[in-house]
Each structure stands twice: as C-alpha cells, then as structure tokens.
Design a protein around this motif. Sequence first.
Motif, mmCIF file in Angstrom:
data_model
loop_
_atom_site.group_PDB
_atom_site.id
_atom_site.type_symbol
_atom_site.label_atom_id
_atom_site.label_comp_id
_atom_site.label_asym_id
_atom_site.label_seq_id
_atom_site.Cartn_x
_atom_site.Cartn_y
_atom_site.Cartn_z
ATOM 1 N N GLN A 101 0.828 -1.188 0.036
ATOM 2 C CA GLN A 101 -0.072 0.091 -0.065
ATOM 3 C C GLN A 101 0.700 1.280 -0.016
ATOM 4 O OE1 GLN A 101 -3.469 0.162 -0.428
ATOM 5 N NE2 GLN A 101 -2.844 2.443 -0.680
ATOM 6 N N LEU A 102 1.938 1.180 0.728
ATOM 7 C CA LEU A 102 2.967 2.378 0.902
ATOM 8 C C LEU A 102 3.522 2.737 -0.658
ATOM 9 C CD1 LEU A 102 4.501 2.158 4.130
ATOM 10 C CD2 LEU A 102 3.093 3.886 3.414
ATOM 11 N N GLN A 103 3.876 1.414 -1.088
ATOM 12 C CA GLN A 103 4.391 1.666 -2.383
ATOM 13 C C GLN A 103 3.366 2.243 -3.483
ATOM 14 O OE1 GLN A 103 5.809 -2.458 -2.660
ATOM 15 N NE2 GLN A 103 7.807 -1.934 -3.188
ATOM 16 N N LYS A 104 2.247 1.793 -3.337
ATOM 17 C CA LYS A 104 1.176 2.494 -4.119
ATOM 18 C C LYS A 104 1.150 3.955 -4.017
ATOM 19 C CE LYS A 104 -1.536 -1.716 -4.909
ATOM 20 N NZ LYS A 104 -3.066 -2.295 -4.771
ATOM 21 N N ASP A 105 0.982 4.279 -2.517
ATOM 22 C CA ASP A 105 0.707 5.513 -2.174
ATOM 23 C C ASP A 105 1.935 6.388 -2.729
ATOM 24 O OD1 ASP A 105 -1.398 4.996 -0.837
ATOM 25 O OD2 ASP A 105 -0.402 4.946 1.154
ATOM 26 N N GLN A 106 3.112 5.919 -2.548
ATOM 27 C CA GLN A 106 4.437 6.547 -2.971
ATOM 28 C C GLN A 106 4.293 7.041 -4.558
ATOM 29 O OE1 GLN A 106 8.171 4.856 -3.689
ATOM 30 N NE2 GLN A 106 9.015 5.994 -1.901
ATOM 31 N N ILE A 107 3.944 6.222 -5.405
ATOM 32 C CA ILE A 107 3.761 6.219 -6.892
ATOM 33 C C ILE A 107 2.585 7.473 -7.141
ATOM 34 C CG2 ILE A 107 2.806 5.065 -8.812
ATOM 35 C CD1 ILE A 107 4.153 2.544 -7.800
ATOM 36 N N TYR A 108 1.594 7.201 -6.190
ATOM 37 C CA TYR A 108 0.392 8.262 -6.444
ATOM 38 C C TYR A 108 1.135 9.751 -6.019
ATOM 39 C CZ TYR A 108 -4.089 10.625 -5.776
ATOM 40 O OH TYR A 108 -4.979 11.754 -5.737
ATOM 41 N N ILE A 109 1.577 9.864 -4.789
ATOM 42 C CA ILE A 109 2.208 11.069 -4.528
ATOM 43 C C ILE A 109 3.205 11.623 -5.376
ATOM 44 C CG2 ILE A 109 3.230 12.281 -2.647
ATOM 45 C CD1 ILE A 109 1.799 10.307 -0.552
ATOM 46 N N ASN A 110 4.029 10.777 -5.610
ATOM 47 C CA ASN A 110 4.989 11.430 -6.844
ATOM 48 C C ASN A 110 4.312 11.829 -8.125
ATOM 49 O OD1 ASN A 110 6.977 10.646 -4.893
ATOM 50 N ND2 ASN A 110 7.502 8.652 -5.989
ATOM 51 N N ALA A 111 3.286 11.148 -8.590
ATOM 52 C CA ALA A 111 2.620 11.604 -9.878
ATOM 53 C C ALA A 111 2.000 12.785 -9.774
ATOM 54 C CB ALA A 111 1.721 10.414 -10.283
ATOM 55 N N LEU A 112 1.420 12.818 -8.451
ATOM 56 C CA LEU A 112 0.436 14.339 -8.181
ATOM 57 C C LEU A 112 1.223 15.206 -8.207
ATOM 58 C CD1 LEU A 112 -2.475 14.413 -7.400
ATOM 59 C CD2 LEU A 112 -2.080 14.318 -5.207
ATOM 60 N N LEU A 113 2.487 15.114 -7.286
ATOM 61 C CA LEU A 113 3.564 16.276 -7.141
ATOM 62 C C LEU A 113 4.321 16.653 -8.284
ATOM 63 C CD1 LEU A 113 4.592 15.468 -3.464
ATOM 64 C CD2 LEU A 113 2.551 17.148 -4.169
ATOM 65 N N SER A 114 4.449 15.807 -9.162
ATOM 66 C CA SER A 114 5.298 16.116 -10.448
ATOM 67 C C SER A 114 4.416 17.116 -11.351
ATOM 68 C CB SER A 114 5.619 14.595 -11.119
ATOM 69 O OG SER A 114 4.423 14.398 -11.795
ATOM 70 N N ASN A 115 3.406 17.165 -11.122
ATOM 71 C CA ASN A 115 2.400 18.127 -12.084
ATOM 72 C C ASN A 115 2.447 19.415 -11.312
ATOM 73 O OD1 ASN A 115 1.708 16.087 -13.983
ATOM 74 N ND2 ASN A 115 -0.165 15.471 -12.323
ATOM 75 N N THR A 116 3.161 19.456 -10.122
ATOM 76 C CA THR A 116 3.082 21.067 -9.589
ATOM 77 C C THR A 116 4.221 21.793 -10.205
ATOM 78 O OG1 THR A 116 2.641 19.947 -7.124
ATOM 79 C CG2 THR A 116 3.639 22.162 -7.481
ATOM 80 N N ILE A 117 3.488 23.032 -10.508
ATOM 81 C CA ILE A 117 4.379 24.170 -11.232
ATOM 82 C C ILE A 117 5.490 24.576 -10.345
ATOM 83 C CG2 ILE A 117 4.024 26.402 -12.425
ATOM 84 C CD1 ILE A 117 1.036 25.895 -12.799
ATOM 85 N N ARG A 118 6.895 24.535 -11.176
ATOM 86 C CA ARG A 118 7.947 25.116 -10.442
ATOM 87 C C ARG A 118 8.168 26.449 -10.819
ATOM 88 N NH1 ARG A 118 7.749 21.226 -6.676
ATOM 89 N NH2 ARG A 118 7.668 18.997 -7.563
ATOM 90 N N THR A 119 8.055 27.287 -9.988
ATOM 91 C CA THR A 119 8.657 28.702 -9.981
ATOM 92 C C THR A 119 9.480 29.043 -8.970
ATOM 93 O OG1 THR A 119 6.858 29.912 -8.801
ATOM 94 C CG2 THR A 119 6.565 29.313 -11.212
ATOM 95 N N GLU A 120 10.163 30.171 -9.003
ATOM 96 C CA GLU A 120 10.749 31.161 -7.840
ATOM 97 C C GLU A 120 9.844 31.285 -6.740
ATOM 98 O OE1 GLU A 120 14.271 31.900 -6.205
ATOM 99 O OE2 GLU A 120 14.123 30.775 -7.760
ATOM 100 N N LYS A 121 8.577 31.648 -7.063
ATOM 101 C CA LYS A 121 8.016 32.070 -5.880
ATOM 102 C C LYS A 121 7.092 30.976 -5.283
ATOM 103 C CE LYS A 121 6.208 36.296 -8.661
ATOM 104 N NZ LYS A 121 5.163 37.047 -9.235
ATOM 105 N N ASN A 122 7.352 29.708 -5.715
ATOM 106 C CA ASN A 122 6.790 28.701 -5.274
ATOM 107 C C ASN A 122 7.483 27.607 -4.414
ATOM 108 O OD1 ASN A 122 4.437 27.017 -5.076
ATOM 109 N ND2 ASN A 122 4.914 25.658 -6.730
ATOM 110 N N VAL A 123 8.566 28.160 -3.700
ATOM 111 C CA VAL A 123 9.850 27.540 -3.099
ATOM 112 C C VAL A 123 9.154 26.712 -1.918
ATOM 113 C CG1 VAL A 123 11.841 27.608 -1.832
ATOM 114 C CG2 VAL A 123 11.685 28.669 -3.982
#
Length: 413
Positions: free
Chosen positions: A36-58
């Motif tokens: 379950q933790l492995q599934k959660d990790q895959i999900y969280i990584n996929a979710l957070l990879s879509n986060t926009i990276r900007t200098e204001k978003n540190v």
Amino acid sequence: MQFKLKYLLLLLVVSISINSTAQKSKRQVLEARRVQLQKDQIYINALLSNTIRTEKNVLNQLNDLKAKINTRQELIKAIENESKELSNEIYTNQLEINKNKRDLEALKKGYGEMIYNSYKSKSQNSRIMFLLSSENFFQGYKRFQYMKQYTAFRKKQGDEIHKKTTELQALTDSLQVKKDQKKALLDIQKKEHSVIEKEKKEQEILLAKVKQKENTYKKQIKQFQKEESRVASQIDKLIRAAIAASNKKSGSTTTAKATSKSATSFALTPAAKELNSKFELNKGKLDWPVEKGYVSTFYGKQPHPIVKTTTIQSNGVRITTEKGSKARAVFDGTVLAVQVTSGNKKAVLIQHGNYITVYKNLENTFVKSGDNVKTKQEIGTIFTDKITGKTILGFEFWNNTHKENPRPWIYKM
C-alpha cells in the motif's frame, strides 16, 4: 504417565502450528502495508510531479519534497519490519529443516537395520521353516500374523521415509523462496535509501532559499492564517444561527435553561437523532471526502512544516488531490449552507445530526442549502491553484460549535 506425555506432545504441536499461522498472518499484514505504501508513493510522486515549479513557489516545492521523503521513510520502515519478520520465518524454517533431517536420518538408520535383518532371513525356506517349526496350530497362526505385521511395518517405514523426504524438500524450497523474498526487499530498501539521499540534498538547497526570504514567507503564512480565521469565524456564525433557528422552531427557547442550550447544540427531530446515532456509530469508518488523495496538513496547532519559527493553526485537514477532483459527502446528511469565501471560492456545510462536515476551497458546487445528500455523493469541484498547480480540499469537522480533529472519524486517514 504415557497419556500425559502424549498430551504434552499434542499441546506442543498445536502451539507450533498456531505460532506458525500467527507469524504468517503478521507478515501478510506487513506485506500488505508495504504494498500500500508503494502504491501511495507512486500516487504522491505522480501528483506532485504536476506541481508548477517557480521561484515564487519554493515553499510548496519544499513541502512537496517533505511529503515525498516522509512517504519514502515510511516505506523503508515497512520494508525493515517485513524483512525482520521474514528473518524470523527463515530461522524457524531452518530449525524445522534441521529437525526433519535428524528424523530422516533416524528413520533411514532404523529402516536399514530392519532391511539387513530381513535380508539375513529372507529366503522363502526360512519363512516356511519358521512356520512349520511351530509347536501347534495356534502358534503357527501367531507366527503368520507376525510375519504379515512385519511386512506391513516395513512398508509403513518406507512410506514414512518418502513422506519425510518430500516434507524436507518442500521446506528447503520454501526456505529458498523466503531468502529470495528477503533479498528482493533489501534491494528495494537500498534503492529507497539512495533516492532519499538525493531528495534530502535537494531539500537542503531549497531550505537555504527559504532562509534567504524567511520574512517574506512569514508574511505569506500570516496572511493565509488570517484568511483561515476569517472563514472559521463565518462558519461558526452560520452554525450558531442554524442552532438558534432549530431551537426556535422546536420551541425549546421557552425557558432560560433551553435558551442557554440553544446557543451550543441543535434541537434534533426524531429523524435527526437517528441520523446522529448512525453517524457516531461510524466513527473511524466514514468515507474520505475525496476519491483519491493524501493529507498534506493535519489538524491542530503546529510548527509550520518548513518555516519552523512560525506556528500555524489548522482548523481541519488539507487533502492534496488530482486536478478536476470532486469533493464527496462523507456520510448521509443535509446541506446546512453553501458559503462563498475569498476569490469566489465556496465551502459546503453538511449537517449529520449534531455534527457538521465542512468542505472548503471548491471552485463550484452541485448542491444548495436544504438538499439531502448521500454518502459519497459529489458536492462540488475542488479548486486548482493556477500559480502552484495544486488541488487541495480543506476538510473540517464540527460537533455543534466545537471544532474537532477529523482524523479519528475518517477511515485510515
């Protein structure tokens, strides 16, 4: 004495069997947790990879990285626990194999002696002479029965050796499987340790950036907290007004005592009391307010996860989810109010007897005040921040006018 010995041996066998089953069950639980933790990790990584990276978003980047590291650390811990349990099973298996080897050697030795003795008197003449030398018919019959029993015993010993050999091979195969499983787990653990080291280095770089602009971030956090307090105050007023209206409608304000009560709790109809009871019975089993997601901020007063010198007050939990996700009712209830908050975002309050669940940061809603809703019914689309790319639901839990931690109420939150 013989009966007591047999009884003790039976108890020992049963005890070993129960212990073996319990061990297997424990490792199955640990394995399920790790998967379950492995599934959660895959999900969280996929979710957070879509986060926009900007200098204001540190701050958001650092918070995302912290969530990844925490999940990875939980996974490593789960792997360690499962690996320890596997080691215990390997040790138990090895003991059983050693015992079976000793039993097999003893059986082979006994069987060998029996075969040798049988060989010495194997000839058909010897068997006939053995029968003919009987003093009478009864003794002859007895000798014939003995010969039959001896032959059957030899066959039984042979079968027992075959059975023990098969058991030993199965245990040896099982031991190898467990060793392979442990090696695979340790390989995963090694990989996770390697990744976590990289993430921690990245975390240090981001922390240095935060340190440079700490005062700016403190102001941002303070502004967010101010808005949270304003919304909480509005929710409190809405609930108190609804409580007053319910008491007035029921006529419970006719006495001073009832007037005092009307300020803090709802006057419930028989149907509402029944719903309230059902809701309480489902504590710890309520559905999540989103189909998929993870808690990125927990309830209560706490140091800011990144800017440690700043304290934040979370009135509920914040659940990070996918873009386009819908908020869902955690249980049957009635929409108490639909509240408009800053930026034209909305919050939905659903009443379940004396309990109110609040769903904040909605872009639009599918319900209106007075609507009856069912468990898992979609009530609105969660807002996605265009600057950060984050989709976060604010979820609060109220008992009349008192805020509570939602976590003990929601299943595996």
